[in-house]
Design an enzyme around this catalytic site. Structure first.
Site, PDB file in Angstrom:
ATOM      1  N   SER A 118     108.234 -11.483  22.137  1.00 36.40           N
ATOM      2  CA  SER A 118     108.568 -10.854  24.269  1.00 36.40           C
ATOM      3  C   SER A 118     109.742 -10.767  24.183  1.00 36.40           C
ATOM      4  CB  SER A 118     107.665 -11.671  25.364  1.00 36.40           C
ATOM      5  OG  SER A 118     106.473 -11.696  25.028  1.00 36.40           O
ATOM      6  N   GLU A 164      99.883 -11.855  13.246  1.00 35.78           N
ATOM      7  CA  GLU A 164      98.469 -10.267  13.561  1.00 35.78           C
ATOM      8  C   GLU A 164      97.700 -10.189  12.053  1.00 35.78           C
ATOM      9  OE1 GLU A 164     100.684  -7.772  15.506  1.00 35.78           O
ATOM     10  OE2 GLU A 164     100.812  -9.079  17.091  1.00 35.78           O
ATOM     11  N   ASN A 183     109.511  -3.891  14.901  1.00 39.88           N
ATOM     12  CA  ASN A 183     108.427  -3.782  14.441  1.00 39.88           C
ATOM     13  C   ASN A 183     107.228  -3.203  15.083  1.00 39.88           C
ATOM     14  OD1 ASN A 183     105.806  -4.047  12.996  1.00 39.88           O
ATOM     15  ND2 ASN A 183     105.320  -6.411  13.344  1.00 39.88           N
ATOM     16  N   LYS A 192     104.609  -1.671  14.205  1.00 39.23           N
ATOM     17  CA  LYS A 192     103.079  -2.627  14.214  1.00 39.23           C
ATOM     18  C   LYS A 192     102.162  -0.827  14.194  1.00 39.23           C
ATOM     19  CE  LYS A 192     103.796  -6.213  17.281  1.00 39.23           C
ATOM     20  NZ  LYS A 192     103.382  -7.780  17.569  1.00 39.23           N
ATOM     21  N   GLU A 213     107.949 -16.388  14.983  1.00 36.88           N
ATOM     22  CA  GLU A 213     107.258 -16.143  16.118  1.00 36.88           C
ATOM     23  C   GLU A 213     105.724 -16.841  16.227  1.00 36.88           C
ATOM     24  OE1 GLU A 213     107.863 -11.081  15.982  1.00 36.88           O
ATOM     25  OE2 GLU A 213     106.105 -12.158  14.609  1.00 36.88           O
ATOM     26  N   GLY A 234     103.528 -10.329  22.352  1.00 31.98           N
ATOM     27  CA  GLY A 234     102.912  -9.258  22.873  1.00 31.98           C
ATOM     28  C   GLY A 234     102.105 -10.463  24.091  1.00 31.98           C
ATOM     29  N   HIS A 264     103.242 -11.744   9.137  1.00 30.24           N
ATOM     30  CA  HIS A 264     103.500 -11.837   9.902  1.00 30.24           C
ATOM     31  C   HIS A 264     102.255 -12.741  11.393  1.00 30.24           C
ATOM     32  CE1 HIS A 264     103.269  -9.955  14.035  1.00 30.24           C
ATOM     33  NE2 HIS A 264     104.123  -9.846  14.291  1.00 30.24           N
TER      34      HIS A 264
HETATM   35  P1  13P Z   1     106.376  -8.198  20.575  1.00 29.06           P
HETATM   36  O1  13P Z   1     107.651  -8.030  21.031  1.00 29.06           O
HETATM   37  O2  13P Z   1     105.522  -7.475  21.227  1.00 29.06           O
HETATM   38  O3  13P Z   1     106.273  -9.880  21.963  1.00 29.06           O
HETATM   39  O4  13P Z   1     106.299  -8.610  19.817  1.00 29.06           O
HETATM   40  C1  13P Z   1     106.740  -9.833  18.744  1.00 29.06           C
HETATM   41  C2  13P Z   1     105.908  -9.358  16.886  1.00 29.06           C
HETATM   42  O5  13P Z   1     105.119  -9.499  16.421  1.00 29.06           O
HETATM   43  C3  13P Z   1     107.403  -8.767  16.256  1.00 29.06           C
HETATM   44  O6  13P Z   1     107.101  -8.791  14.790  1.00 29.06           O
END
Ligand code: 13P
Length: 251
Positions: free
Chosen positions: A210, A95, A9, A11, A165, A171, A93
């Protein structure tokens, strides 16, 4: 036997140039036995699709509208994404849920639209730290899944992918322990099995939060963890490919 899957992803990152270079680098090293997917920003879809054509790497998107078309400013539909060769769409997601108001009902509608367009939804669920500390992890995940069953029926996840997740692991550099992740993955599979056993048996449940080259193998080694949804580590081809290799080792 479920084929492991690793999805990157990306982002809101990259430029036309960096997105195509990253796609080219990822596609240059085929990883046998793993479905590898990259999900660029939607405006980079066409160029990344061109790079991936004829390779084993699949293309995904980071969200899609619940509607096919019409007065929905700023949205992109599944059919439009499919036209560019997208096969997967991340839905729900954290976010999107926390920053852009995609609630359980809207995520369920988006999931339905993705599946109706013949694409595969990578449907994200996960609890906040507050939820976990209050002992509400399973209840939160159940509610996120139940909203989809309410809209799409018992076969809601037939052919789909679920990504667990935990919000507190995204993150942050803090990963769920393999035991914590496996516990929730097993619960998700049971929850889906209560609606439809066959769907549950073949359902790929990815872990995200992560994941990196150093922790991927011990996460992916668990019975109900079928790969990962990768954020930060998906932005460097060497890191992402190392995570893909870790999934291949479990295949
Ligand atoms: P990270 O791997 O940066 O923690 O992000 C995970 C994520 O949100 C994947 O969709």
């Amino acid at each position: 036997m479920r084929t492991p899957m690793v999805a990157g992803n990306w982002k809101l990152n990259g430029s036309r140039e960096s997105a195509t270079s990253l796609a080219r680098e990822v596609a240059a090293t085929p990883v046998a036995g793993v479905d590898v997917v990259v999900c660029p920003v939607s405006v980079h879809t066409a160029e990344v699709a061109e790079v991936l054509e004829g390779t084993d790497v699949k293309l995904g998107a980071q969200n899609a509208c619940a509607h096919e078309g019409g007065a929905y400013t700023g949205e992109v539909s599944s059919t439009m994404l499919a036209e560019f060769g997208c096969e997967y769409v991340i839905i729900g997601h954290s976010e999107r849920r926390s920053l852009f108001g995609d609630d359980n009902e809207s995520c369920a509608a988006r999931h339905q639209a993705v599946m109706a367009a013949g694409l595969t939804s990578i449907f994200c669920v996960g609890e906040t730290l507050e939820d976990r500390e209050a002992g509400n992890t399973m209840a939160v995940v159940d509610a996120q899944l139940q909203a989809v069953f309410d809209v799409c029926g018992t076969q809601a996840f037939d052919g789909a992918v679920i990504a667990y997740e935990p919000v507190w692991a995204i993150g942050t550099g803090v990963t769920a322990s393999p035991e914590q992740a496996q516990e929730v993955h097993a619960h998700i599979r049971e929850f889906v099995a209560a609606q439809d056993q066959q769907t549950a048996a073949k359902l790929r449940i990815l872990y995200g939060g992560s994941v990196n080259a150093g922790n991927a193998q011990e996460l992916f080694g668990n019975t109900d963890i079928d790969g990962g949804l990768i954020g930060g580590a998906a932005l460097k081809s060497a890191d992402f490919l190392a995570v893909c290799q870790a999934a291949a080792a479990q295949a």
